[in-house]
Design a protein around this motif. Structure first.
Motif, PDB file in Angstrom:
ATOM      1  N   THR A  12      91.500  46.499  67.861  1.00  0.00           N
ATOM      2  CA  THR A  12      91.616  46.169  66.434  1.00  0.00           C
ATOM      3  C   THR A  12      91.004  44.802  66.147  1.00  0.00           C
ATOM      4  O   THR A  12      90.254  44.623  65.177  1.00  0.00           O
ATOM      5  N   PHE A  51      87.611  50.096  62.492  1.00  0.00           N
ATOM      6  CA  PHE A  51      88.567  49.022  62.215  1.00  0.00           C
ATOM      7  C   PHE A  51      89.665  49.426  61.239  1.00  0.00           C
ATOM      8  O   PHE A  51      90.856  49.184  61.526  1.00  0.00           O
ATOM      9  N   LEU A  54      92.116  51.749  63.137  1.00  0.00           N
ATOM     10  CA  LEU A  54      92.878  51.028  64.152  1.00  0.00           C
ATOM     11  C   LEU A  54      93.896  50.087  63.517  1.00  0.00           C
ATOM     12  O   LEU A  54      95.036  49.970  64.011  1.00  0.00           O
ATOM     13  N   ALA A  55      93.512  49.415  62.441  1.00  0.00           N
ATOM     14  CA  ALA A  55      94.424  48.488  61.772  1.00  0.00           C
ATOM     15  C   ALA A  55      95.631  49.219  61.198  1.00  0.00           C
ATOM     16  O   ALA A  55      96.774  48.749  61.316  1.00  0.00           O
TER      17      ALA A  55
END
Length: 273
Positions: A12, A51, A54-55
């Motif tokens: 991340t 991103f 994943l965040a």
């Protein structure tokens, strides 16, 4: 597991940094050189795509709810081998991923809560048990009877439990209701009465037990020495900082690879009491 959490955090951060650097600097340089969209580096393309995903996963898993799978029979009859559960990560406060350090306190664990934690002698793995003793409590377990602060718990016999799913036929124990104050729940009782003794719960700690009393490696039986060979003070008790969250829901029951050993749809959506 710690390794999965570490990988998730690292990925991340890396994708976030690459995406941010591209947005602030690299994209402008490409535009100034008359660069086209298809000249965007592959790393930037993947970072922009992964991103946000994943965040979101990191935030949900770290601060909202985290999934776990029940690997053993220690919490039968309430949790079965193959149950997939959700653990509330904010009930007791918000904690940082990886080091589990609390940075916002919300509430304290209550007697009878089913919790996921890292035991002091096995800090690399997550375990699940029920909180029996709170800080300052006097706990005794003698002859299969639990006593809290000199008050013996009452029990109701519900019949004989013979096991379900993978545990079918491996258990033959008395099914009882243990009337824990404010949280009556079912337990299994055999004739071995393991882990008898008396304990006083120190400040900042909890005493935990499994509902399958003769088949649970819980606070009654935890070793004095950790995996690193170091002595563990208060080794019978769960430190507050080792808590991961409160188990609250069964969302699937699936035994074996791709459910080849069984699938129990009746357990989907069952609340953990």
């Amino acid at each position: 597991m710690v390794w999965f959490e570490t990988i998730l955090v690292v990925l991340t951060l890396l994708t976030g940094i690459v995406w941010l650097l591209d947005k602030l600097f690299l994209a402008r340089r490409r535009a100034a050189r008359g660069g086209l969209l298809d000249e965007e580096p592959v790393l930037v393309d993947y970072s922009r795509a992964f991103f946000p995903v994943l965040a979101v996963v990191l935030i949900l898993r770290s601060f909202i709810a985290e999934p776990y799978k029940i690997p053993s029979a220690s919490m039968m009859p309430n949790l079965l081998i193959g149950d997939f559960i959700l653990v509330n990560k904010f009930t007791y406060g918000l904690r940082l991923p990886i080091n589990n350090k609390k940075f916002i306190s919300i509430s304290e664990p209550k007697r009878g809560d089913v919790v996921v934690f890292k035991p002091p002698h096995d800090p690399e793995n997550n375990w699940i048990k029920r909180i029996i003793g709170l800080p300052g409590d006097r706990i005794a377990f003698q002859g299969n009877t639990l006593t809290i602060n000199d008050q013996a718990m009452s029990y109701q016999t519900l019949g004989t439990y013979t096991g379900r799913g993978v545990a079918q036929g491996t258990e033959s124990a008395a099914l009882l209701q243990e009337n824990l104050p404010g949280r009556p729940h079912e337990i299994l009782e055999g004739d071995r009465a393991e882990g008898q003794g008396e304990w006083v719960v120190p400040a900042g700690h909890y005493f935990v037990m499994g509902d399958n009393r003769d088949n649970s490696q819980d606070g009654r039986l935890w070793p004095e020495v950790g995996a690193d060979g170091q002595l563990l003070p208060d080794h019978n008790f769960l430190p507050e900082e080792n808590l991961r969250g409160k188990a609250f829901l069964i969302w699937l029951n699936c035994e074996g690879w791709v459910c080849k050993d069984g699938f129990d749809a009746s357990r989907i959506g069952t609340r953990i009491q």
